[in-house]
Scaffold this active site. Structure first.
Site, PDB file in Angstrom:
ATOM      1  N   LYS A  15      44.563 -24.420 -72.675  1.00  0.00           N
ATOM      2  CA  LYS A  15      44.976 -23.469 -71.644  1.00  0.00           C
ATOM      3  C   LYS A  15      46.073 -22.529 -72.117  1.00  0.00           C
ATOM      4  CE  LYS A  15      47.864 -26.831 -69.352  1.00  0.00           C
ATOM      5  NZ  LYS A  15      49.154 -26.433 -69.939  1.00  0.00           N
ATOM      6  N   ARG A  90      52.473 -27.861 -61.190  1.00  0.00           N
ATOM      7  CA  ARG A  90      51.974 -29.058 -61.840  1.00  0.00           C
ATOM      8  C   ARG A  90      51.918 -30.248 -60.891  1.00  0.00           C
ATOM      9  NH1 ARG A  90      52.728 -28.343 -67.494  1.00  0.00           N
ATOM     10  NH2 ARG A  90      52.414 -30.184 -68.751  1.00  0.00           N
ATOM     11  N   ARG A 129      46.711 -31.216 -83.140  1.00  0.00           N
ATOM     12  CA  ARG A 129      47.885 -30.362 -82.929  1.00  0.00           C
ATOM     13  C   ARG A 129      49.158 -31.093 -83.366  1.00  0.00           C
ATOM     14  NH1 ARG A 129      49.140 -28.346 -76.950  1.00  0.00           N
ATOM     15  NH2 ARG A 129      50.341 -30.258 -76.768  1.00  0.00           N
ATOM     16  N   ARG A 135      54.915 -31.321 -82.579  1.00  0.00           N
ATOM     17  CA  ARG A 135      55.666 -31.321 -81.317  1.00  0.00           C
ATOM     18  C   ARG A 135      56.158 -32.724 -81.037  1.00  0.00           C
ATOM     19  NH1 ARG A 135      52.830 -28.266 -76.338  1.00  0.00           N
ATOM     20  NH2 ARG A 135      53.570 -30.114 -75.246  1.00  0.00           N
ATOM     21  N   ARG A 146      51.398 -38.287 -70.634  1.00  0.00           N
ATOM     22  CA  ARG A 146      51.245 -36.941 -70.063  1.00  0.00           C
ATOM     23  C   ARG A 146      49.861 -36.781 -69.439  1.00  0.00           C
ATOM     24  NH1 ARG A 146      52.197 -34.507 -75.219  1.00  0.00           N
ATOM     25  NH2 ARG A 146      51.444 -32.522 -74.455  1.00  0.00           N
TER      26      ARG A 146
HETATM   27  P1  ADP Z   1      51.189 -29.949 -72.070  1.00  0.00           P
HETATM   28  O1  ADP Z   1      50.251 -29.219 -71.155  1.00  0.00           O
HETATM   29  O2  ADP Z   1      50.581 -30.267 -73.389  1.00  0.00           O
HETATM   30  O3  ADP Z   1      51.861 -31.132 -71.447  1.00  0.00           O
HETATM   31  P2  ADP Z   1      53.290 -27.968 -71.679  1.00  0.00           P
HETATM   32  O4  ADP Z   1      53.787 -27.054 -72.727  1.00  0.00           O
HETATM   33  O5  ADP Z   1      52.578 -27.363 -70.517  1.00  0.00           O
HETATM   34  O6  ADP Z   1      52.346 -28.974 -72.471  1.00  0.00           O
HETATM   35  O7  ADP Z   1      54.483 -28.882 -71.090  1.00  0.00           O
HETATM   36  C1  ADP Z   1      55.300 -29.643 -71.924  1.00  0.00           C
HETATM   37  C2  ADP Z   1      56.290 -30.439 -71.084  1.00  0.00           C
HETATM   38  O8  ADP Z   1      57.162 -29.537 -70.379  1.00  0.00           O
HETATM   39  C3  ADP Z   1      55.699 -31.329 -69.998  1.00  0.00           C
HETATM   40  O9  ADP Z   1      55.271 -32.581 -70.485  1.00  0.00           O
HETATM   41  C4  ADP Z   1      56.877 -31.433 -69.026  1.00  0.00           C
HETATM   42  O10 ADP Z   1      57.840 -32.351 -69.505  1.00  0.00           O
HETATM   43  C5  ADP Z   1      57.486 -30.047 -69.093  1.00  0.00           C
HETATM   44  N1  ADP Z   1      56.905 -29.154 -68.069  1.00  0.00           N
HETATM   45  C6  ADP Z   1      56.126 -28.063 -68.307  1.00  0.00           C
HETATM   46  N2  ADP Z   1      55.749 -27.485 -67.157  1.00  0.00           N
HETATM   47  C7  ADP Z   1      56.287 -28.227 -66.161  1.00  0.00           C
HETATM   48  C8  ADP Z   1      56.249 -28.164 -64.736  1.00  0.00           C
HETATM   49  N3  ADP Z   1      55.560 -27.215 -64.092  1.00  0.00           N
HETATM   50  N4  ADP Z   1      56.923 -29.115 -64.040  1.00  0.00           N
HETATM   51  C9  ADP Z   1      57.611 -30.071 -64.653  1.00  0.00           C
HETATM   52  N5  ADP Z   1      57.686 -30.205 -65.992  1.00  0.00           N
HETATM   53  C10 ADP Z   1      57.030 -29.306 -66.745  1.00  0.00           C
END
Ligand code: ADP
Length: 196
Positions: A15, A90, A129, A135, A146
Site C-alpha cells: 500500500k 487504523r 523487505r 526496518r 502487527r
Molecule cells: P506497516 O503497515 O508495515 O505496519 P506503517 O509504516 O504503516 O507500516 O506503520 C509502522 C508503525 O507506525 C505501526 O506499526 C505503528 O506502530 C505506527 N503507526 C502508523 N500508522 C499508525 C496509526 N494510524 N495509528 C497508530 N500507529 C500507527
C-alpha cells in the site's frame, strides 16, 4: 476536482508503494503516518522520542497523538485539493477522529482503496523487505504482532466504510504497474479524474 482517498491493506500489501503512485496520478499529497513517525524517530524530534519504543514493539501509537499529527498535516495548503492517506485511520477511534475533522471542514472522502493480498504472500514480502531495508519493526515476531493488530483493529474499519459505499477492493497480486492500473481504473469508474 478534489480526490480524498484512503488506502488500506495489511502489512506487506504494497500500500505504501501504490499509495505514492495513486497520489501522483490524482495530483494530491501521499501522507503516510508510518513514514511520518519514522522520520520523526530518525530526526529525534519530541514526537520521535515519544513513539520510538511503541513502533519498535509493533504497537499502535495512541490515537490522540496520531490523529493530531494527521490533522496538522491535512490542514496544510497542499492538501486542499485532497490527499491520499496511507496507514490512517487504523482503528475505529481514528475513523471517528477523521470523520470529525472532515466534517468540521465540510469535506468528504471519495474512496477507500482496499488492497488485498493472501496472508502468506504478505508475510513473504515483509521478510524480503526486512532483508533489504532492515526496518527495526520487521522481525518475525513483531511482523506477526502487527498483522494480528491489522486483523483485529484495522480490518473492521472496512466494514464501516463499506456501509458508506466507499470501499473499492483491489486484488494486490500482480506487477506494480498492473496493480496501479487496476486502482486508477476503479477510481475513474467512481468518477474521479486523474491529472494530465
Ligand atoms: P506497516 O503497515 O508495515 O505496519 P506503517 O509504516 O504503516 O507500516 O506503520 C509502522 C508503525 O507506525 C505501526 O506499526 C505503528 O506502530 C505506527 N503507526 C502508523 N500508522 C499508525 C496509526 N494510524 N495509528 C497508530 N500507529 C500507527
Amino acid at each position: 476536482m478534489t480526490a480524498r482517498l484512503l488506502i488500506v491493506g495489511p502489512q506487506g500489501s504494497g500500500k505504501g508503494t501504490q499509495g505514492v503512485r495513486i497520489a501522483e496520478a490524482f495530483g494530491v499529497p501521499a501522507i503516510s503516518t508510518g513514514d511520518t513517525f519514522r522520520a520523526a524517530i530518525r530526526d529525534q524530534t519530541p514526537l520521535g522520542v515519544e513513539v520510538k519504543a511503541i513502533i519498535e514493539a509493533g504497537n499502535l501509537v495512541p490515537d490522540e497523538v496520531t490523529s493530531a499529527v494527521v490533522r496538522e498535516r491535512l490542514a496544510q495548503d497542499d492538501a486542499a485539493p485532497g490527499f491520499l492517506l496511507d496507514g490512517y485511520p487504523r482503528n475505529l477511534g481514528q475513523v471517528n477522529d477523521l470523520d470529525a475533522f472532515l466534517e468540521s471542514r465540510d469535506e468528504q472522502l471519495d474512496a477507500v482503496i482496499e488492497l488485498s493480498v493472501p496472508r502468506q504472500e504478505s508475510i513473504d514480502r515483509l521478510i524480503t523487505r526486512a532483508a533489504e531495508q532492515g526496518r527495526t519493526d520487521d522481525t518475525a515476531e513483531v511482523i506477526a504482532h502487527r498483522l494480528s493488530i491489522y486483523e483485529n483493529e484495522t480490518a473492521p474499519i472496512l466494514g464501516v466504510y463499506g456501509e458508506r459505499g466507499l470501499v473499492v477492493s483491489i486484488d494486490g497480486v500482480g506487477t506494480l504497474d498492473e496493480i496501479t492500473e487496476r486502482i486508477v481504473t476503479a477510481l475513474v469508474a467512481r468518477g474521479l479524474t486523474p491529472q494530465g
